[in-house]
Design an enzyme around this catalytic site. Structure first.
Site, PDB file in Angstrom:
ATOM      1  CB  VAL A  22      -0.956  -0.021   1.217  1.00 40.20           C
ATOM      2  CG1 VAL A  22      -1.690   1.299   1.364  1.00 40.20           C
ATOM      3  CG2 VAL A  22      -1.959  -1.165   1.070  1.00 40.20           C
ATOM      4  CB  CYS A 137      -9.157  -2.981   1.008  1.00 40.24           C
ATOM      5  SG  CYS A 137      -8.738  -4.625   1.559  1.00 40.24           S
ATOM      6  N   GLY A 168      -4.762  -7.992  -1.132  1.00 42.26           N
ATOM      7  CA  GLY A 168      -5.331  -7.600   0.157  1.00 42.26           C
ATOM      8  C   GLY A 168      -4.527  -8.191   1.303  1.00 42.26           C
ATOM      9  CG  HIS A 262     -10.929  -6.502  -2.499  1.00 43.67           C
ATOM     10  ND1 HIS A 262      -9.876  -7.339  -2.806  1.00 43.67           N
ATOM     11  CD2 HIS A 262     -10.756  -6.142  -1.195  1.00 43.67           C
ATOM     12  CE1 HIS A 262      -9.098  -7.478  -1.743  1.00 43.67           C
ATOM     13  NE2 HIS A 262      -9.594  -6.751  -0.756  1.00 43.67           N
TER      14      HIS A 262
HETATM   15  C1  2RA Z   1      -7.761  -8.492   2.704  1.00 48.64           C
HETATM   16  N1  2RA Z   1      -9.240  -6.734   3.413  1.00 48.64           N
HETATM   17  O1  2RA Z   1      -8.166  -8.384   1.547  1.00 48.64           O
HETATM   18  C2  2RA Z   1      -8.016  -7.408   3.690  1.00 48.64           C
HETATM   19  C3  2RA Z   1      -6.862  -6.468   3.743  1.00 48.64           C
HETATM   20  N2  2RA Z   1      -7.105  -5.311   4.528  1.00 48.64           N
HETATM   21  O2  2RA Z   1      -7.134  -9.450   3.124  1.00 48.64           O
END
Ligand code: 2RA
Length: 358
Positions: A22, A137, A168, A262
């Site tokens: 990040v 996220c 992530g 995502h």
């Molecule tokens: C993930 N949301 O995708 C988490 C990272 N903050 O693992």
């Protein structure tokens, strides 16, 4: 205005965790956005001290995390593990910096606002601990679109499934997927039980199961009653950001073999009847949202096209067949940009505007 940045009279910014996945995107964003900062100080673990990283076209040397590293800092963006933030964010705040923290350490603290600039920018001004939290996220990948729909229709319930990218889970997540893909590429694997698992071996990295040629219905750690911590974050954070403490939320988080971005399917139920025409009008005009929804032409967002972009992309907008108050959506967002670095930078820019205007 508070004491000014040493070089130009503008606020000094610290980036804590500058060398991570990040942090790398944060530096890109700082190089692309309007140049409002004076000094940009890069801070990381002592292991990374002395490395040079590019920001705003200049090479900047990374300094080790220490109390002195926050001397003269007005705003500090943190992207470090929860325990590091829990220890160091209060230290930075005590030294006079406003901390914008991307860990989970403070998100549900009632004295720490949880901010998405398109939805609740006003919340950033009330920060008793000198800390502002950035949402997780997965929440961020959908919440801008949902905030816009909530403002018109009044949200009552969310049923969400996520399709989460491996980044992530940080660099280790990306390395794991790439390594596993190299082991299964060009094979006939994926045709009998356990063949993928045997090929990739025990090294599943941050994931409990192989992620190449697979989907894994798990993200985060075990919370109560079989829920995952990630699922609880989406529920609790959505409630806090939208100011809806009793919002009904059911989430299932799933990891998929995508590097970055995502995706989520969302069933959103509202107070009143909804129409697809009105929903489309809202989504097409909401700041930070792109409506990309023409299935007849094969047009809907996918991670392969959304990665590297800033907005929340929405497609497959339908009214629920059995409930005229509910919408079905497919949403994609770059988890490293709006899902992390971009939202953090946007909050930092809100604070900078406040400092400059004071
Ligand atoms: C993930 N949301 O995708 C988490 C990272 N903050 O693992």
């Amino acid at each position: 205005m508070a004491p000014t940045g040493s070089r130009t009279g503008r606020p000094t910014l610290a980036v804590v965790g500058a060398t991570g996945a990040v942090g790398t995107v944060m530096l890109q964003i700082l190089s692309q956005h309007a140049d409002i900062w004076g000094e940009i100080r890069l801070i990381a673990s002592p292991r990374s001290a002395g490395r040079k990283l590019a920001v705003r076209g200049e090479e900047v040397e990374v300094v080790a995390l220490s109390e002195e590293a926050f001397d003269g800092v007005h705003v500090a963006m943190f992207d470090v593990p929860d325990d590091v933030s829990a220890q160091w964010a209060p230290i930075a705040a005590a030294k006079g910096a406003v901390v914008v923290d991307n860990s989970g350490a403070f998100r549900m603290d009632p004295d720490v606002p949880l901010v998405v600039p398109e939805i609740n920018p006003h919340a950033a001004r009330v920060r008793p601990r000198g800390i502002i939290s950035n949402p997780n996220c997965t929440t961020l990948s959908m919440i801008v679109a949902l905030g816009a729909l909530h403002a018109e229709f009044g949200l009552r319930e969310l049923v969400v499934s996520s399709y989460q990218a491996v980044s992530g889970a940080g660099r280790a997540g990306v390395d794991t997927l790439r390594r596993q893909m190299s082991l299964v590429a060009g094979t006939e694997l994926g045709t009998s039980p356990g063949d993928v698992r045997r090929a990739v071996g025990d090294q599943t990295g941050p994931f409990p199961e192989p992620v190449a040629l697979n989907v894994v219905p798990w993200a985060g750690s075990l919370a109560e009653d079989g829920w995952s911590s990630e699922e609880m974050k989406v529920r609790n954070e959505s409630r806090k950001i939208l100011g809806l403490p009793n919002l009904k939320v059911a989430v299932t988080c799933v990891r998929v073999p995508v590097v970055t971005t995502h995706s989520l399917t969302v069933h959103a139920r509202f107070q009143d009847e909804v129409t697809v025409a009105k929903a489309r009008e809202i989504l097409a005009t909401a700041p930070g949202v792109v409506l990309f929804d023409n299935p007849a032409a094969g047009e809907f967002p996918t991670p392969a096209d959304v990665v590297g972009t800033d907005p929340t992309w929405v497609g497959r907008v339908r009214r629920a067949l059995d409930d005229s108050t509910a919408l079905e959506l497919f949403v994609c967002g770059d988890n490293l940009r709006k899902g992390a670095a971009l939202n953090t930078a946007q909050i930092a820019e809100l604070v900078a505007a406040e400092i400059i205007g004071a």
